[in-house]
Write a protein that holds these residues in place. Structure first.
Motif, short mmCIF file in Angstrom:
data_model
loop_
_atom_site.label_atom_id
_atom_site.label_comp_id
_atom_site.label_asym_id
_atom_site.label_seq_id
_atom_site.Cartn_x
_atom_site.Cartn_y
_atom_site.Cartn_z
N VAL A 137 0.82 -1.21 0.00
CA VAL A 137 0.00 0.00 0.00
C VAL A 137 0.86 1.26 0.00
N PHE A 138 1.91 1.27 0.82
CA PHE A 138 2.74 2.47 0.95
C PHE A 138 3.97 2.45 0.06
N SER A 139 4.11 1.42 -0.80
CA SER A 139 5.26 1.29 -1.71
C SER A 139 6.57 1.31 -0.94
N LEU A 140 6.61 0.56 0.14
CA LEU A 140 7.81 0.42 0.96
C LEU A 140 8.44 -0.95 0.70
N SER A 141 9.76 -1.00 0.77
CA SER A 141 10.44 -2.27 0.60
C SER A 141 10.28 -3.12 1.84
N ASN A 142 10.40 -4.43 1.65
CA ASN A 142 10.31 -5.34 2.79
C ASN A 142 11.44 -5.11 3.78
N THR A 143 12.59 -4.66 3.28
CA THR A 143 13.74 -4.45 4.16
C THR A 143 13.45 -3.35 5.19
N VAL A 144 12.88 -2.22 4.74
CA VAL A 144 12.62 -1.13 5.69
C VAL A 144 11.52 -1.52 6.67
N LEU A 145 10.54 -2.31 6.23
CA LEU A 145 9.52 -2.79 7.16
C LEU A 145 10.12 -3.75 8.18
N GLY A 146 11.06 -4.57 7.72
CA GLY A 146 11.70 -5.50 8.64
C GLY A 146 12.56 -4.82 9.67
N LEU A 147 13.35 -3.83 9.23
CA LEU A 147 14.27 -3.18 10.19
C LEU A 147 13.56 -2.20 11.11
N THR A 148 12.31 -1.84 10.81
CA THR A 148 11.57 -0.92 11.68
C THR A 148 10.47 -1.66 12.45
N LEU A 149 9.32 -1.88 11.83
CA LEU A 149 8.17 -2.42 12.53
C LEU A 149 8.42 -3.83 13.06
N LEU A 150 8.93 -4.72 12.21
CA LEU A 150 9.12 -6.10 12.65
C LEU A 150 10.21 -6.20 13.70
N ALA A 151 11.32 -5.49 13.49
CA ALA A 151 12.41 -5.52 14.46
C ALA A 151 12.00 -4.90 15.78
N TRP A 152 11.29 -3.77 15.72
CA TRP A 152 10.85 -3.12 16.97
C TRP A 152 9.83 -4.00 17.70
N GLY A 153 8.91 -4.56 16.96
CA GLY A 153 7.90 -5.39 17.60
C GLY A 153 8.48 -6.60 18.31
N ASN A 154 9.48 -7.23 17.69
CA ASN A 154 10.09 -8.40 18.30
C ASN A 154 11.10 -8.06 19.40
N SER A 155 11.62 -6.83 19.41
CA SER A 155 12.69 -6.47 20.35
C SER A 155 12.22 -5.59 21.50
N ILE A 156 11.00 -5.06 21.41
CA ILE A 156 10.57 -4.12 22.44
C ILE A 156 10.43 -4.80 23.80
N GLY A 157 10.07 -6.09 23.79
CA GLY A 157 10.00 -6.83 25.06
C GLY A 157 11.35 -6.97 25.71
N ASP A 158 12.38 -7.29 24.88
CA ASP A 158 13.74 -7.37 25.40
C ASP A 158 14.20 -6.02 25.95
N PHE A 159 13.79 -4.94 25.29
CA PHE A 159 14.20 -3.61 25.73
C PHE A 159 13.70 -3.32 27.15
N PHE A 160 12.42 -3.51 27.39
CA PHE A 160 11.86 -3.20 28.71
C PHE A 160 12.36 -4.17 29.78
N SER A 161 12.46 -5.46 29.44
CA SER A 161 12.91 -6.43 30.44
C SER A 161 14.37 -6.19 30.81
N ASP A 162 15.22 -5.88 29.83
CA ASP A 162 16.63 -5.65 30.13
C ASP A 162 16.83 -4.37 30.93
N ILE A 163 16.03 -3.33 30.62
CA ILE A 163 16.13 -2.09 31.40
C ILE A 163 15.69 -2.35 32.85
N THR A 164 14.63 -3.13 33.01
CA THR A 164 14.16 -3.45 34.37
C THR A 164 15.21 -4.22 35.14
#
Length: 589
Positions: A455-482
């Motif tokens: 829809v937004f004419s974005l490459s899979n790479t930029v979606l992977g390094l942003t939304l998919l990477a953030w979604g999978n890593s945000i749990g590690d971010f909060f748990s490691d900070i805690t």
């Protein structure tokens, strides 16, 4: 004897997962005829898209068509119907929703994506990881072996399953590369930098250098494969082999550490694990809370009926905990409540730390029906589950009858108070069912992100390094900070680097191996433009800088170094987005 049974079932499960992907690819090939022109001329557009994007996905050009042609194009284009899962997102977007309602569809996809990320985290943390812990406990694995095998798989389950789901389709392989590299740079800069900001500390030198060397080797290997544009069977197996070498190195270093400690402190030293992760701290904290809450148990024994036990097991909200938590936690809990109840009804969890190993007679008997049913309905998106035997009897009904018979036998031969000797087999069932739930959610995440890219004419790479990477890593971010705030920064930094090694090696290696099972001995990994090289170069540069600067600081991570890492990530993200939108052309006209 239990050990051999567990090993046998794990091998069968591993082979079963390969068989799933093999059958999915066979079915995809059978149901993918050539594109038939239907009063539309798309040949010129097709060639143009192939030249510009380097990918053979014809569905990407749908946004360049007239709004009145999009639905018909989606119906007649095989690439628009080759999405795994139960939802055909291109058809839903362009045929169910009108062009005026496209913003509503995108909003619903964003909400659905957040829910899928919650599902991935919930299924992995509360169902997948505990069963893996039970399996490792039954096999009596040492802490280090369990940490770099089962525990690493539990922590990296969302990343690995997302990568495998993305690699299963050639036109979404860029999502896997972007997610693995994007998560790597996010964890090694933002997460590690935040840990240093919260709690400056001195990192353990040998584990840090060991993890950095292996991760740099994995990144360099992947960079070489991307440069060649393809990966062979031997190279895919090499990823798994490199991780085995990493496991062996961890075990040898742990043995050397233990030997030196015994020689210094005597025969009974306090064992200090070489690899620590965030889940271990959470597990210890939950044990302390559980011990504390035992004070609230009644003094006199009270025998509950079977129905009371069953209804009590389906109550995912603790009233005392509910009153203590903030309103944000309560909202998230209410959102996850239907999903948590569904997982409780379908996934058995064995907890070796509890006296009864989490044995629940009525619920576990129900799992013998619902667990296999979930497996057959999520297997190849339910295709074989609804297959009719002799054209009359569905496969799912046969699975329900067999599970019901098994449940009756178990219910009649067990009691509510004492778990049976074969209770450990329920951890295997929970492992398989939770893995299939995670795989289903990961496939939906990949499909939604691919639809957003169209829809937004974005490459899979930029979606992977942003939304998919953030979604999978945000749990590690909060748990490691805690964990760092609680005074365990070394544990947090070990989780940062130890987990991403497993994700990279198994995500690429296993994902490519599963794709090869459809008959090809080589998988093409064509980078989607210059952005892929920007991503891999930035990750390599961040690792080299950490490998050089951390020893120069005598392995002491200061707040200034944490600010440097976070600044590095935001500069990389800015450059990546400018490259994606054509503002930086890197020598191209």
């Amino acid at each position: 004897m239990e050990h051999w049974i567990l090993i046998f079932f794990l091998v069968i499960t591993f082979c079963f997962s390969h068989h799933v992907v093999c059958l999915e690819w066979i079915q995809m090939v059978r149901t993918s005829p050539q594109l038939v022109g239907d009063n539309m001329s798309v040949t010129g557009m097709h060639s143009f898209v192939k030249i510009m994007k380097g990918a053979a996905n014809e569905c990407d050009i749908v946004m360049s068509l007239n709004v009145n042609q999009r639905c018909e194009f989606v119906k007649n284009t095989p690439d628009c119907s080759q999405e795994d899962g139960f939802i055909n997102y291109p058809f839903l977007t362009f045929c169910v929703f009108s062009s005026q309602l496209l913003p509503l569809a995108i909003t619903l996809y964003a909400v659905w994506l957040l829910f899928l990320f919650l599902a991935l985290g919930l299924a992995a943390s509360k169902f997948f990881c505990p069963n893996l812990s039970a399996i490792s406990s039954t096999l009596r694995l040492t802490h280090n072996v369990a940490g770099v095998t089962f525990l690493a798989l539990g922590n990296g389950a969302p990343d690995v399953f997302s990568a495998v789901a993305a690699f299963s389709r050639p036109h979404t392989a860029g999502l896997a590369i972007g997610a693995l590299f994007g998560a790597g740079i996010f964890v090694t800069t933002v997460v590690a930098g935040s840990v240093a900001l919260v709690k400056p500390f001195t990192v353990a030198s040998r584990p840090f250098l060991r993890d950095m060397i292996f991760y740099m080797a994995a990144v360099f290997w992947t960079f070489t494969i991307l440069f060649k544009g393809h990966i062979a069977l031997a190279e895919a197996l090499g990823y798994i082999g490199l991780y085995m070498v990493y496991v062996a190195t961890v075990l040898v270093s742990a043995y050397v550490y233990s030997y030196r400690k015994r020689s210094i402190n005597g025969p009974t030293p306090v064992h200090t694990p070489d690899l620590l992760t965030s889940d271990e701290y959470s597990e210890g904290l939950s044990r302390s809370i559980q011990t504390y809450e035992e004070e609230y148990q009644p003094l006199l024994p009270h025998t509950l009926s079977t129905s009371q036990i069953f209804l009590g097991s389906l109550r995912p909200i603790d009233s005392r905990k509910w009153r203590r938590k903030a309103w944000t936690w309560r909202i998230i809990k209410l959102v996850k409540l239907p999903l948590e109840v569904l997982l409780l009804l379908t996934v058995p969890v064995v907890d070796p730390d509890k006296e009864d190993h989490n044995w629940n007679r009525p619920l576990n008997c129900l799992h013998l029906i619902t667990g296999p049913l979930v497996c057959i309905l999520t297997f190849n998106s339910g295709y074989y589950g609804f297959y009719l035997i002799e054209g009359e009897f569905p496969v799912w009904a046969l699975v329900v009858l067999f599970g019901a018979l098994l449940a009756v036998i178990v219910f009649c031969t067990t009691t509510n108070e004492q778990p049976p000797q074969y209770h450990f087999l329920f951890s295997l069932l929970g492992f398989v069912v939770s893995a299939l739930w995670i795989n289903t959610a990961a496939s939906q995440v990949v499909s939604v992100l691919h639809m957003l890219g169209i829809v937004f004419s974005l490459s899979n790479t930029v979606l992977g390094l942003t939304l998919l990477a953030w979604g999978n890593s945000i749990g590690d971010f909060f748990s490691d900070i805690t964990i760092a705030r609680q005074g365990y920064p070394r544990m947090a930094i070990s989780a940062c680097f130890g987990g991403i090694i497993f994700n990279m090696l198994f995500g690429v290696g296993l994902g490519c191996l599963l794709q090869m099972f459809h008959g090809s001995h080589m998988v093409k990994l064509e980078p989607e433009g210059i952005l892929c090289w920007v991503l891999s170069g930035a990750l390599g540069l961040s690792l080299v800088l950490s490998f050089v600067l951390v020893p120069l600081q005598c392995f002491h991570l200061t707040r200034a170094y944490g600010i440097f890492l976070i600044t590095f990530y935001f500069i990389f993200l800015l450059v990546a987005l400018l490259t994606e939108f054509g503002q930086i052309r890197w020598g191209t006209p």
